[in-house]
Every structure is written in C-alpha cells, then in structure tokens.
Design a protein around this motif. Structure first.
Motif, PDB file in Angstrom:
ATOM      1  N   GLU A   2       2.349   6.499  -4.375  1.00  0.00           N
ATOM      2  CA  GLU A   2       2.701   5.943  -3.065  1.00  0.00           C
ATOM      3  C   GLU A   2       1.514   5.948  -2.082  1.00  0.00           C
ATOM      4  O   GLU A   2       1.184   4.922  -1.476  1.00  0.00           O
ATOM      5  N   ARG A  20       7.322   0.458  -3.946  1.00  0.00           N
ATOM      6  CA  ARG A  20       6.501   1.652  -3.776  1.00  0.00           C
ATOM      7  C   ARG A  20       5.996   1.763  -2.337  1.00  0.00           C
ATOM      8  O   ARG A  20       5.752   2.844  -1.819  1.00  0.00           O
ATOM      9  N   SER A  61      -2.500  11.159  -6.999  1.00  0.00           N
ATOM     10  CA  SER A  61      -2.834  10.076  -6.082  1.00  0.00           C
ATOM     11  C   SER A  61      -4.325   9.716  -6.121  1.00  0.00           C
ATOM     12  O   SER A  61      -4.710   8.552  -6.099  1.00  0.00           O
ATOM     13  N   HIS A  78       7.630   1.101   0.207  1.00  0.00           N
ATOM     14  CA  HIS A  78       8.814   1.285   1.063  1.00  0.00           C
ATOM     15  C   HIS A  78       9.336  -0.012   1.664  1.00  0.00           C
ATOM     16  O   HIS A  78       9.945   0.002   2.724  1.00  0.00           O
ATOM     17  N   GLY A  81       6.175   7.400  -8.756  1.00  0.00           N
ATOM     18  CA  GLY A  81       6.338   7.566  -7.306  1.00  0.00           C
ATOM     19  C   GLY A  81       5.154   8.222  -6.629  1.00  0.00           C
ATOM     20  O   GLY A  81       4.901   8.020  -5.441  1.00  0.00           O
TER      21      GLY A  81
END
Length: 1653
Positions: A1227, A1293, A1170, A1295, A1224
């Motif tokens: 995110e 991504r 991330s 949501h 993923g």
C-alpha cells in the motif's frame, strides 16, 4: 352523421367486410368489433350492407361468408329491439335463403345462417315459423338445416315452440318415410329428441306455460307414428352416429307414447336397445336411453318388463363391468346411468335382481366381480331401496364370502368398499359379520409391494400399500363412526394381536382397541372387564397379550412403528392384565412413551431400551407380588416362543423376559422344567438365539444359581445332547442341530451364569462347575487325545465366556493374582486367535478378550523370546490402531453383531490392555534404542489422516515416554540421539485439530526435554525454567482459537531451540519440510511456524541454497492445500528475499508465462515488504515506458493484414506488478507511485487491446520442465487482461474502493478488454476517477499528456477517451485542468484517426455537462467543432454526426441567445432529415437537439411553424419501437410545448409526458385531438394530410399509431369541420392499411374504421 359521406361509411364498411376473414385472429376480432360498433350505431344501414355484400359476392369463400353471417347474428342479438320490422323481415329472408341456397350441406355456413334465425326467433317466433314452414311443405323433403333450425328453436324458446309442435309433427311424419340419406334421418331423429325434451319440460312447468291445456296425449299418436319409423327402419342403419341419435330420441319419446303402445313395443324396444351395445363403442347414450325407457315403463306399471329381465340384467351387468376411465367423462356417465337402471329395476323386481347379482359374485373373473360388487355397494347405499335391502342382509352376508378369497387387489378394493357400506347399514353385527372384520384386518397386515425401479405397467393397479391404507382407514372408521359396532369389535379385535401373520396390522389394531377401551372405561361399561377363560372364548390369555405387546415395544420401529401403540394399549387395558400393576404402569408407561417420542430408529439406544423394558417387567412382577402369576407367565411365555421362529431378535428378547420372570419364581421344579424346555427347543444353529438363551439362563441364575448349574450339567450329559453327537451324527441331516453349536450355547451359558451369579457364591463354583465344564465342551476327546475345535462359533463362545468370567472375577476379587493354571498354552491360543482376526474390522470380541488375557499373562514367567515379543507388539498395535471409531464401526455380516455399548466397553478394554502390554515390554529395555524399538511400531500412525488413529498413537507415546522417564536411572552420559527426529515428529502435532492429540503431544515434548536433561546429567528433581514454560503452553493449547495455537507454537519453538543440541538442527529442519504437507492442516501450519522461526534466526548462512530452496518451496506450494501454510511459505520466501534480494528477483522474473499459481504466490510474497516492493515497482515503470509493447506480424501467408503480437518482457513485468500489488503491504509504495503506476497501466492497457500472445512465449525462461504445463493455461492467458486486472488491483490498493465498486457494477473491466467496447470501458474508468478520485487527477493528466503524440494509434484512442470523459465533470475546472484538456481536444479534432476525432467531439460536448459556466467562453470553438462534425464526410457509422448532435444538444442548454440566434433555423433544417433516420441513436439525438433548440426560437413565428411542421412526427414517434426515442420525444414535446401556441396542449404535455412514467397512448391522442380541433381548426387539413403520409412509414408501430390518430380525429370531429378533411384520401389510406402485412396495423385500421359513424 350526414357529414361523413354515406359513400365513405359504405366504403369503410365494405373494406371491413372485405377484411372480415383476416388470417390473424386478433384482427378478425377487431374487424368484427368495428362492424358491430357501426352496426350498433346504424343497425339497419350496416345490416343492409352485410346483406348487399353477401348478395353481390355470391362466390365468397365459405369461411368469409360465415364471418359476415356471424356478424349479422351479433348485431341482431345485441340490437333486436332497435331493428326496424321491415329489416327483420329481410334478415329472415336472407338467412333463410343463405341457409337453404345450397342443396348440399355446408355445415359452418348454413349453421351460421340458422343461428341468425334462432336469434330472431327469440322475439319474432311467428315470423320465423312463417318463413321456415314455407320451406317445410308436406310431401317435400325439407332442407337439412330447416329441420336443424326447428330443433334449435325448440331448445332456445320452449314456450314459443311447443304450441307449433303438434302441427310440425303432423307435417313431419310423412317426410320421415321420404328421408333416404343418413344425414336427413339424423337431423329428423335429433329434432324428435329435442321436441320430446321440450314437450316434457313444458309439461313439467305448466304453471309458467302460455297454454296450460297441453297434455301428453296431445302428441302421443304422432310420436308413436314417428317411433314406428325410427324404431323399425332407422335404428337398423349401419351409421353408428345415426343409430345413437335414434336411440337417444326413442328414450325421450318413450315418455310421450300411449301406455298400451309402449307396453306392446317394450319387448322389441328393450332387446333392440340392448343389441346396440355390441354395435357401438360409445355406450353412454344407449344407457341413458335405456334408463328413460325403463323409467317410463315402470312409471306406467308395465307387466311385460318382467319377461325382459334376463336379457336386461345380463346386458346391464356387462356394462357395469366395463372399466371406468375417470379421464374420459362418457365412461363415468355411462357407469352412473347403468347403476340408475339397476336402481329402477331393484325397486320393482327386488328378488330377481338380488339373486342375479349374488349369483354373478360367484364368477371369479376379475372384471365381472368388480362390476357385481359395484352394483351391490350401490344397492346397499341406496336410500330408495332401504326397506327392500333390509330383508336381504343375511343373503348378502352369505354370498359375500366368495369374493373374500379372491386374489386380485382390485377386487379386494371393491370388497372393502362394500364392507364399509355394509358396516354403515348394520350388516356386521349379524352372524358372519366377523369374517368381514377379519378380512379388513388381514389386509391391514399386507406386506409392501416392491417394484424394483419400475412403475406398475397397469395404471389401474392397486398396490398393497394403497389397499392396506384403505383398510387402516376403514378399521378406524368402524371404531369411531359406526357406534353399533363397538360391541362387535370389543374385545374380539384382541384375537388378532397375537398371531404372527397379523403383525403388520398391530399399529391400526392397537389404535382402535385403545379408542374402544377408553370409551368403555370412561362410560364404566361392565363389559370393559374381559373374562379370558370364558367357555368358547378364542381370546389370547392376559399373559400372552402382555408378552406380545412387551416384545413389540422392544422393537418399536418395526411393523409400521408398533412400539408406542403397543405400550399405550397395555396402559389402556391394565386392569384386565392385573389390577395390581395399574399404579406402577400409570407412571412407568408414560415415561417409556415420552422416551420413544424423542427418539428415532437411528438415535434409540437399543441395549439401553431393552434393559429399561426388562426393568419394567421386573418391577411389574414385584408389584404384582404373586409367585403363581409369575410362574404362569413364565410357562405361557416359554410356550409362546415358537411364534417368533422367523424373528430371531424378538425371540432373543423373549428369552431375556423369561429369565427375568424366572428370577421371581419360587417353584424350583418349575424353574428347572422351563430351563429344560428352553434348552431342548432352542435353535442352537442361530447366533442371535444362542445369545438370547444364554442371557436368559444367566438372568435366571442370579436367583437360582445351583439349580441352573445342575440343569446345565444335566443337559450336557442328556440324550438330546448325545443324539446330536453320537455315531449317527455322521449321517445327520444338514437341518439337524450341530453338536458344536449346542456346546457353544452351553459355553456361553456358563459365561453369563458367572456374570450374573451372586458375588458371594461365584468363586466357590468357578473351577469345578464352570471352568471344568467349559473346558470339557471346548476340547473333544478322540481316541483319548484332546483335540481343539476348529469351530469359530465355539472359539467366540470360549473367548466371550472367558471374558465374562474375567469380568466376573474382577468384580469379585478386587486384586490381580487369580490365574488360570494353563497360562502358557492359553497365551499361545490367544495369539493365534488375534492373528486370525481381520485387522480393520471389529466383528467379534476376540481382540478385547485376547488383549485382556495377554495383559494379565505378559508379566508372568517364563518371559517371551525377543521374536515373540516383536511379533506380539506388531500384531497387537496394528490390530488395534487400525480399528474404526466406535461410530464408524462396521457391523459383522454373518457373525454375532454387538450393540454400541458392548463395543464401547470392548474398545476401552482393548486400549488399556494394549498400553499395559507396551509398558511391560518397554520395562525390559529402558534405553533410546529400546524406546525406538517400540516407537517404530507407533511412528507411522502419528500422521494418519484419521483423527482417532493419531490420538491413539500420540496418547500411547505420551504414556510410554512418561513411563520411560519415571523408570529412567542414568548411570553414565549417553547421547539421546533420536531427540531431533522425535521432536520433528511430535512438535507439529501440538496444534493438531484434535485437542486430545494436542495435549498428548505437548506432554510428549515436555517429557522428551526432561529425558534430555536427565541424559545431560541433571538430577531427577532439577527444574529447567524454559522447559517448565511448556506447562503454560499446554494450558493455552486447550483453546482451539488458531491465533492462540500459533502463538503457543512459536513459544514452543523458542523453548526447543534453546534446548536442542546444534548437531540435531538439520534433522529437525528436514522433518519440518515434510511436515508442511501433513494431512492435518493445523499441523502443517505448525511446521511452517516452527520452520520460519528457525529460518529467521539462522537463515543468513543459507545464501548458496536460495535458488534450490525457492524451487523446493515452489514444489511444496503445489501440494499444500492449507491457505495459512501457503502464507507461511510466502513468509519464508520474504525472509529469504530480505536477506538475498537480487538472487530472488532474477530467479522469479524468468519463470514461465503465464506464471503458474505458485509463482504468483511467490511474487505476492515479495509485496509484503514496502521498501522492497517500491524498488521493484520503480524499475518496472521505467522499463514499461521504453520497451516496445508489441510488433506487427503477418498472421499467415494465406490471410491478408497484420496481427499485433505482444513482446514478452513487458508482459512478464505487468504480471509481476499485478501479483505484487495483491499484497496489502504494498500500500505505501503504491500510494507513493500512484500517478505513474496508473498512467503506465492505462497506456499499457491501450497497447494490449486486441494483441495476440507470441507463439514462443517462454523461449528464454528458466524451469524448462515447467514450460509444457504452462501451454495449457496459456489458452486462458489474455494480454489485455493482465494490465486491466493490475489496474483494478492498483485502484483497490490505493483505497479507491468507490471507483472499483462502480466499475464492477458496470462490468467496465470486460468492456476495456473488448476491442469493440474499449472506449466505453475507458469512459467508465474516467468517470469513476473524476467522481471519486479528483485530487489524484492533475498528476495523472500530466503523466498522460505526452502519450497523445505517441505513434501508437491505440494509445492515443485510450488517452483521448479518458480525457474526453473527464470534461464531463466539474472537477477539471476546480483543479485548473480545463485549458490543458481543451487544447488537447481541439488538437485531436484533426487527428488522422476517425475514432480519436469522434472522441474529441464528444469531449467538447461534455464541457457543457462538466463546466457549463465555461461554455460561452469557448462558444466559437464549440459551435465550429459541432457544425463541422454534423457535416463530417469520413464518418462510416455516422458516429461523429451523432456525437456532434448530442454535443450540440448539451451545449445549447448553456449558450447565450446572442451566440446562437442567427443559427437556429439553419440548425433546424439540418436536423429535420435525421428525424426519420433508421438508426435509433441518431433519431434520438436529433429529437433531443430539436427540443434543446426550442428556447432559442420562442416568439419567432418562423420557429412556431417549424414546430408544427414536426409535431405529427413527434406524436407518432411516441410509439416508436425504441424506448430511448420515446423518452426523447416526451422531452422534446414538453420543452417545445410553450412554442406551440395552445395553453391546453402545453398543460397536457407538461402533465402527461414524463420520461419515466407510462403513457396510455390511445387516451392521450384522443384528448389531444380534441384540443387541436379546438385551437387549430385551420391546421386540420395540414395535420391529417401529414398523418396520412405516415401510413407508409417503415415502422409498423408508427403506421398503427397513424391509423389510431385518424380514427380519433374522425371520432371527435364536429360536423362543421368535415369540410377541412380530404375523406377520400383518408378512406383510401385506411383501406390500404387494412391490407398491411402487420396484424397490429390491420387491427388499428379496422378500429379507426369503427369511427365512421
């Protein structure tokens, strides 16, 4: 109705009559219906008009005239009782005139007139006859249709016409002579036929007739006179149609002629009718006529008929032989008529007829025979002839023999049908009947007809399959439905079970015999018991029956699946085989049958099945317990062997049965005799037969060892043997037996004898009796020197025999140590044998036997040399590992084939022999080099693509390593230098998909690490904890679950890295890089797991190699097929990136565009962390906002205008962003940067619509060699597609799945990319965001606002479209964005770009939907914007106008009265011109707006007038071709209804006009008009004038509805209101519509005209 002017009705009827010949069938039908409607209301009036029309238009085209006449006929038919008598008279006169006006025949026209007369004649026969007879005058040839009409009348009104016929015939007779034209002759003949048929019907139903005194002879003289002319003159005509009609008439007339006249005419009449067959291709009518003549003459007892028999029979036979085509009904009818003729003749002349038919059977012509058989079958089946046929049975039986030998399947099919008929009528019990049964059975045994790919050329062809199936069914029917045949078929059918030629009939035969046997057994009939020895009996013996059925059962799926029926039959007839077998078979046979039921040809284990049947035979013999019976069985079975000369497998099985039977024989002499017979008569050249003989003799030996060995020895020295091997052998015929083959049989016999010999006797006989003889037969002496045979058969027999002997010895001697004396020599021979074998096919047992022998010999002295050793290892390993699996093993083409069980045994023997061999070799050099010397033969097999080959290799390795460890004794410290290489090869195999490979591989590693410990100086019993951990890992490897496997794998890696010496790490890593592309996905995954674990621990030191490693991984990705390995490689990249970020990014961003899929995977990998991802994203957003998105270039010198061309850096960055977000793990970064990412990508998308790729896209990228390949993908690379995909990924991504789902369903992504639909796509995006992502919007709007002032028009369009749709949703008010957005929209109203202005108007209109409570706050701005929009000048597609009207519609719903009041009529006037606009959407919007205005005008008289003004338009547009317009009309009419001023109309609109419901338009308008008439009589004039104006509308649907409207208006209008109507205009308008180009309009106009009554 007196108020519709007569002139209007006339004008309309006239117009309809004019339109009666419309070119569209539907319109013609509607016109006819309307005239009929008018005619049913006012029949006299309309009939008069039709008459006048025809009179006035004497030159009317025939088709038109016909339609008018047909209309008259319809009115007459439906209203005959309501038409005035004078009108009937005038109709008769008109029709008569129309029919006869033209002297020439005009069929359709005159037929239509004739039909009117026939219709009237059903009620007014006397008036009709008066009219017609006036045109049917003596001495004058009448009109064709006068006669035709008389004929038709006699059909339709028999009782009315027959009383006139005598007079008509009287007048007609002189006319016949005057008829010169064929058509007149035809019509007279046709009339005579129909008159005769009517008279016959009348006479047959005298009880219902008006005049019961009429008799046949009333007409006979006239009929005869007519007959004279028809027969003597007209029948000779050259016109075939006439000849047939005359013949048809003569047939009917013959029944009405006086007997003496018919008798006198008969010879000529018959011969003339027969002669017609040759002249006419159509035969049905001739046969029908002939049948009537024969019937008439037989009924009157003619004597002359007999003289005509020869010619009659000959002609009828020719007819019955002509082929019948079931697709052509006349040929079928003809065939049936001809058969009726035969029946009529057979009744009177039975003998003549039978002799004739039976003689014709002798003619072998196919068609001739088929015809004769058809007649014969018909006669046999005829109930009328039953007593006559009874006397002919023996004659027929004798005559049918000749067709039985016909070769044609078509004839055979007919023969089967005849036999079937004969069976049902008691022929088959008579002498000669058995031949017919045999015929049926022979044809149950037919082989298949094969057509190689082509269809039979003759569609009538009868294939063998079809004939066989027919015979199967026939035999079944004989057994089940013809009771009298039971004793004919039982036990005679048994005769057909044993001869080979009937084998294909076994199944149906067994089924029939089972039925018969069960029936007799159940009824306890004495003749169920069969006397096989009865004198003169042709039945097979019980022994042969049992043998035959048992052999059938051994091959249950052959001959149409005869196994189960054969066993079932044995069960059914067991008392006849041997009573003592009954109990045993009662339990055993059902078990065998149930096994068969559960098996198919593929799944049945043949060896096992055969053994079961041999056991069954053995148990049967034990149960019968009668030595003499067993001996007889053996003798007869041996005698039966030649039956199977062409079925070697069956014969081979029979040999085993004989061997089994001989075991139970106590008579030693008989046993020896049978063995002698078998050896002498066997076909030694056939491999299958040799094996069968050997096995049979082996089985015999288990009870008779001495006798068998003696017999074999004798046979080896006998004459039979010498004959084959003597000096004359040189001259022998090639069909003679080859001595080598006889020897092969004997060598094999000795092997099987050894195998089956009693254990206590074998070893004593082995050397002298068995080995010595084998050796003697195998080696031939030439001049005293032994020469080894080259014959493969003998080699195989030898190896097989040695194998069998070894097996036998193993069984006897449970210890090694029994050796052949010539082992060295044998070893050499064996190696030669194995080298000669094909390495990848297992055709023979050579390998197995050689391996077994070598395994025994290898440990003996003297030892082999090094070269011999290497050669042996290579030969044996490659020769064994390469074999296919048991399942896939290929059968030999020409050598002996093995069944699966033998092969399985062979395989396991082979492998155990190989392992034994390898252990022996390794034991001679226990060192790393010695190990390597054996391992190098195995290594390449470890990564084979074949599961079984890997498993073989790794198991062998495990056994060898264990053997190595067990045998190792370390004297001094040595380096185990191949440990890294061995681990690199074996570690990935620990996750092999094959569990056997997994377990063996972990065993290998466990042992390897133990060996390493030993070399490091640890003692034998030392236990290292980490190494022992491998045992728990091994347990986990039993679980095929992937997660467990990889967890185990990383545990394994930890253990390896702990024990692995540092200098071996490089080798291991290189091996693992290779392992990434292992053919087994599990192993490539394992390589990657091990690799990443090592990289994590030691990757920091590999800095300089980063670009090179990325390149290697990029290349590896291209060949890795396995998804999980790709994931692991991605992890490798991330491991490198976390250690060396800048180097990784710089390298990847400069890869060629479009990124190939492997570059993409590398970017995706970077999203896994991330923090890294966020750093990269921030950099990209910043760059995208400042770099120029595209440049305008001139596309070419030839084309005008500029093209937008993308710049490459922002393109590459957008691609990178897209790929990263696919991971993923991004995110967290995505959610943090969402508003900036969303805005950047939305604007980037706006800048990419319609933008081209640059031609030199990769001018400055790295990886030059990859540029070329990217050219191909560039074709599919879409500049706009990249940000669109990135946006979709971003939403997912973050949501916002709900947003993505909606956009997917609406295909919004494609719309965003399409320059034509871009704004629609952005609107969908904005809508989805407003609904499902409200809280995110304020930040997004803040990010986007500055872009509205961008220099790029495309970006302004995109953002305005996004904002415009946001206003559609209340969320903007909730989140306090309304003022910002309103200000932006009002500014955009004056944007230089037309599209932006349109979107701004749309946005302002949307306020009413999204925040209706704000409408009055902004009323002034909104109304001003909408009004200016409706007057927009620079508006090419009227799009702004459309938006303004739609927007105003929405806004009006919420505006206060005070804000709009003064503008209502002004807006209404502006709308009205748009109601008939060509553009569907504008029409729709204007109608909706009209509806929405209504509430502001209620109570205003001026507004009510405006509504009535447009109501007609709305009503007619309810049938608008555009569905949306129809819905808008329904809505507008519903909301305007209260203003109209009629409660009933208001209720009706509210009930029926719902947008989603269908509307029955006709019913609706009809009901509505009733209310309009009732509530607004004063407006009728206005309404109908307005409607008539729509007769000129552009839309056919509207014109048609206008016609309907007028039609219903006329239909419902009370008399007193007709004064309001301008009927002249209406009539004129409808008459004009009746000529409209569109058939729908013409039909509706015609329908409306039907209301003019």
């Amino acid at each position: 109705m007196g108020v519709i002017e007569e002139t209007d009705v006339e004008q309309v009827t006239l117009a309809l009559l004019d339109a009666a010949n419309d070119k569209d069938a539907g319109v013609q039908e509607q016109v006819r219906k309307s005239i009929l409607t008018l005619g049913n209301q006012q029949p006299d009036k309309v009939l008069s008009m039709c008459q006048d029309y025809l009179v006035k238009h004497s030159k009317l085209v025939a088709g038109h005239r016909v339609v008018v006449l047909q209309t008259i006929e319809l009115v007459v038919k439906s209203k005959i009782d309501d038409i005035s008598y004078p009108k009937i008279k005038s109709i008769i006169s008109l029709a008569s005139d129309e029919m006869t006006r033209s002297k020439e025949v005009a069929a359709d026209w005159q037929q239509a007139a004739s039909n009117i007369l026939v219709a009237v004649g059903n009620k007014y026969i006397n008036d009709i006859m008066e009219e017609i007879l006036s045109k049917f005058q003596p001495g004058v040839l009448p009109h064709f249709f006068v006669v035709q009409t008389l004929a038709s009348l006699s059909d339709s009104n028999v009782y009315g016409m027959v009383p006139f016929l005598s007079a008509i015939l009287g007048t007609m007779l002189p006319m016949l002579a005057m008829a010169k034209q064929d058509n007149m002759k035809w019509v007279f003949s046709s009339a005579l036929y129909r008159f005769s048929e009517s008279i016959l019907e009348y006479l047959a139903n005298l009880d219902k007739a008006p005049d019961p005194t009429v008799r046949k002879d009333t007409f006979s003289s006239e009929i005869y006179a007519a007959y004279d002319i028809l027969f003597n003159s007209w029948l000779q005509s050259r016109e075939p149609k006439l000849r047939l009609t005359v013949a048809e008439a003569l047939g009917s007339m013959s029944h009405l002629m006086a007997h003496d006249k018919l008798e006198e005419q008969l010879p000529k009449l018959v011969s003339t009718i027969l002669s017609l067959y040759k002249k006419n291709p159509e035969h049905y009518i001739i046969s029908k006529s002939l049948c009537q003549v024969l019937d008439a003459s037989v009924n009157m007892g003619s004597r002359v008929l007999e003289t005509q028999m020869d010619s009659l029979l000959s002609a009828l036979h020719q007819q019955v032989c002509s082929p019948v085509d079931f697709n052509n009904p006349p040929t079928v009818k003809n065939h049936n008529e001809v058969l009726r003729c035969f029946t009529i003749l057979a009744n009177t002349f039975p003998d003549r007829l039978m002799v004739f038919v039976l003689q014709r059977l002798e003619n072998s012509n196919e068609r001739n025979r088929m015809g004769s058989l058809a007649v014969l079958r018909h006669l046999i089946n005829s109930t009328i002839l039953a007593s006559i046929m009874e006397t002919k049975k023996l004659l027929i039986l004798a005559s049918i023999r000749q067709p039985l030998v016909d070769h044609s399947n078509k004839v055979k099919k007919r023969v089967v049908q005849v036999i079937s008929a004969m069976a049902h009528h008691g022929y088959l019990e008579l002498e000669g009947g058995d031949l017919l049964v045999r015929f049926i059975i022979q044809h149950c045994a037919l082989p298949d007809t094969y057509y190689r790919g082509q269809r039979p050329s003759d569609p009538e062809e009868v294939t063998n399959e079809a004939l066989r199936s027919m015979c199967d069914n026939t035999l079944h029917l004989f057994t089940t439905t013809v009771g009298r045949l039971t004793d004919v078929l039982w036990p005679m059918l048994l005769c057909y079970l044993t001869p080979a030629q009937y084998c294909n009939a076994t199944t149906p035969l067994c089924k029939s015999l089972i039925l018969l046997a069960n029936k007799k057994r159940a009824a306890q009939e004495p003749n169920f018991s069969i006397d096989f020895t009865a004198p003169g009996s042709s039945l097979p013996s019980q022994y042969i029956l049992m043998i035959r059925l048992l052999v059938n059962a051994a091959f249950p799926f052959r001959c149409r699946g005869h196994g189960a029926p054969s066993l079932s039959l044995l069960h059914a007839i067991v008392p006849n085989i041997h009573p003592k077998a009954e109990v045993l078979w009662g339990t055993e046979i059902p078990l065998l049958l149930s096994r068969l039921e559960e098996s198919t040809q593929e799944t049945l284990d043949k060896k096992n099945w055969e053994d079961s049947l041999l056991q069954f035979l053995s148990k049967t013999l034990v149960a019968i317990d009668d030595g003499q019976w067993s001996c007889q069985l053996a003798v007869e079975a041996t005698r039966y062997l030649p039956t199977y000369s062409n079925s070697m497998e069956e014969k081979s099985f029979l040999y085993k049965c004989i061997g089994m039977t001989l075991q139970q024989c106590t008579n030693k002499e008989l046993v020896r005799k049978q063995l002698q017979d078998i050896l002498v008569s066997a076909r030694h050249n056939d491999a299958t037969e040799r094996a069968g003989v050997a096995m049979g003799i082996g089985l015999c030996a288990s009870s008779h060892l001495d006798g068998t060995l003696t017999k074999l020895d004798e046979f080896g020295k006998s004459d039979a043997f010498k004959k084959a091997s003597g000096i004359f052998g040189l001259l022998k015929d090639k069909n003679d037996v080859d001595v080598e083959k006889i020897k092969s049989t004997l060598i094999l016999c000795y092997g099987y004898v050894a195998l089956h010999a009693p254990e206590d006797q074998l070893l004593n006989r082995l050397n002298n009796d068995i080995l010595r003889n084998i050796s003697k037969h195998f080696n031939t002496k030439v001049l005293g020197i032994k020469v080894e045979t080259k014959d493969l058969t003998m080699k195989l027999s030898l190896i097989q025999s040695v194998g069998l002997i070894a097996k036998a010895i193993n069984t006897c001697v449970r210890k090694q140590g029994y050796l052949f004396s010539r082992k060295q020599e044998l070893m050499g021979v064996m190696m030669d044998f194995i080298k000669a074998e094909s390495p990848d096919v297992l055709r023979t047992p050579v390998r197995h036997l050689v391996m077994t022998t070598c395994a025994n010999l290898i440990n003996l002295d003297p030892p082999l040399t090094e070269n011999e050793n290497f050669d042996m290892l290579k030969t044996c390993i490659n020769g064994v590992y390469g074999l296919p699996t048991l399942e896939g093993a290929e059968k030999g083409k020409d050598e002996e084939t093995l069944d699966p069980q033998q092969r399985e045994a062979l395989y396991s023997e082979t492998f155990s022999a190989l392992n034994e061999l390898l252990r022996s070799v390794l034991a001679r050099d226990l060192s790393p080099d010695g190990l390597q010397a054996v391992f190098k033969h195995i290594e390449s097999w470890l990564s084979s693509r074949q599961d079984h080959e890997r498993e073989r290799a790794v198991r062998t390795t495990a056994e060898l390593l264990q053997f190595y460890l067990d045998s190792l004794s370390v004297k001094n410290l040595v380096t185990f230098h191949n440990l890294g290489a061995l681990l690199g090869r074996l570690a990935p195999r620990c996750t092999d998909p094959n569990p056997g490979v997994r377990r063996a591989a972990i065993d290998c590693i466990y042992v390897l690490l133990h060996i390493q410990l030993r070399y490091e100086g640890f003692s034998l019993d030392y236990r290292d904890d980490s190494v022992e951990g491998l045992l728990t890992v091994r347990e986990k490897l039993n679980d095929p679950d992937h997660s467990v496997l990889y967890k185990s794998c990383s545990e394994l890696t930890k253990i390896i890295s702990k024990r692995l010496p540092p200098q071996q790490l490089n080798t291991l890593i290189f091996m693992l890089f290779e392992g990434l592309v292992d053919a087994q996905s599990n192993c490539s995954r394992a390589s990657s797991v091990i690799l990443n674990t090592l990289l994590k621990n030691r990757g920091a030191g590999l800095q300089d190699l980063v670009p090179e490693m990325l390149e290697v991984l990029h290349n590896r990705l291209q060949v890795i097929a396995e998804e999980q390995v790709k994931v692991a490689v991605a992890q490798s990249i991330l491991i490198l990136a976390t250690q060396h970020l800048q180097a990784v990014i710089t390298t990847l961003i400069s890869y060629p565009l479009p990124f190939d899929s492997w570059s993409c995977e590398m970017w995706i990998a970077l999203g896994a962390d991330s923090t890294v991802a966020r750093q990269i994203m921030e950099m990209i957003i910043e760059k995208l906002n400042v770099i120029v998105p595209f440049v305008d270039k001139k596309e070419s010198m030839l084309k005008p205008g500029m093209t937008k061309v993308a710049t490459s850096q922002p393109l590459a960055m957008t691609c990178a962003l897209r790929e990263m977000m696919l991971n993923g793990h991004t995110e967290e970064a995505v959610i943090a940067l969402f508003p900036q990412l969303f805005s950047s990508l939305l604007v980037r998308m706006g800048s990419s619509v319609g933008v081209q790729l640059p031609k030199d896209i990769n001018s400055n990228c790295i990886g030059a060699e990859r540029k070329a390949s990217s050219k191909t993908t560039a074709a599919n690379f879409d500049v706009c597609g990249v940000p669109v995909e990135a946006l979709r990924i971003l939403l997912a991504r973050a949501h916002l799945d709900a947003v993505v789902k909606v956009l997917d369903q609406d295909a919004a992504w494609d719309k965003m990319k399409d320059p034509q639909q871009h704004t629609a796509g952005v609107t969908l995006l904005s809508r989805a965001m407003a609904k499902h992502a409200g809280p995110r919007l304020p930040m997004i709007v803040e990010s986007l606002c500055p872009c509205l002032n961008n220099i790029y028009e495309c970006q302004r369009i995109t953002v305005t479209a996004f904002f415009s749709e946001l206003l559609n949703h209340h969320v903007v008010t909730e989140l306090m964005m309304m003022d910002v957005l309103m200000n932006n929209m009002m500014e955009r109203i004056s944007d230089p770009c037309c599209t932006v202005r349109m979107l701004a108007v749309r946005g302002l209109g949307n306020v009413a939907i999204g925040s209706p409570e704000k409408v009055n706050k902004y009323a002034k701005e909104l109304l001003a914007a909408m009004s200016s929009g409706m007057e927009e000048k620079d508006d090419p597609g009227k799009l702004i106008t459309l938006e303004a009207m739609s927007g105003l519609s929405k806004v009006l719903l919420y505006l206060d009265q005070k804000n709009v009041h003064l503008l209502v009529v002004y807006i209404f006037m502006k709308i009205k011109p748009f109601l008939e606009n060509e553009n569907d959407e504008i029409r729709c919007a204007s109608i909706m707006l009209l509806g929405n205005l209504s509430k502001f005008g209620s109570g205003e008289a001026v507004f009510k007038d405006q509504i009535h003004n447009v109501l007609v338009s709305l009503l007619l547009h309810l049938s608008d071709p555009n569905a949306q317009v129809v819905k808008a009309c329904k809505y507008a009419m519903r909301v305007c209804a209260p203003v109209v001023g009629s409660e009933q109309i208001n209720a009706m609109f509210q009930n029926h006009l719902h947008e989603e419901k269908g509307l029955h338009y006709g019913e609706f308008i009809n009901d509505l008009i009733k209310y309009i008439i009732q509530d607004f009589p004063g407006m009728l004039n206005f309404y109908h004038v307005t409607v008539v104006q729509f007769f000129k509308s552009n839309w056919a649907e509207i014109r048609a509805s206008a016609a309907m409207f007028i039609g219903f208006l006329l239909g419902n209008l009370p008399e007193e209101y007709f004064s309001h109507m301008n009927m002249a205009t209406v009539t004129k308008g409808l008459v004009m519509l009746l000529q409209d180009p569109d058939p729908l309009v013409r039909a509706k106009a015609a329908e409306a005209m039907g209301q003019f009554h």
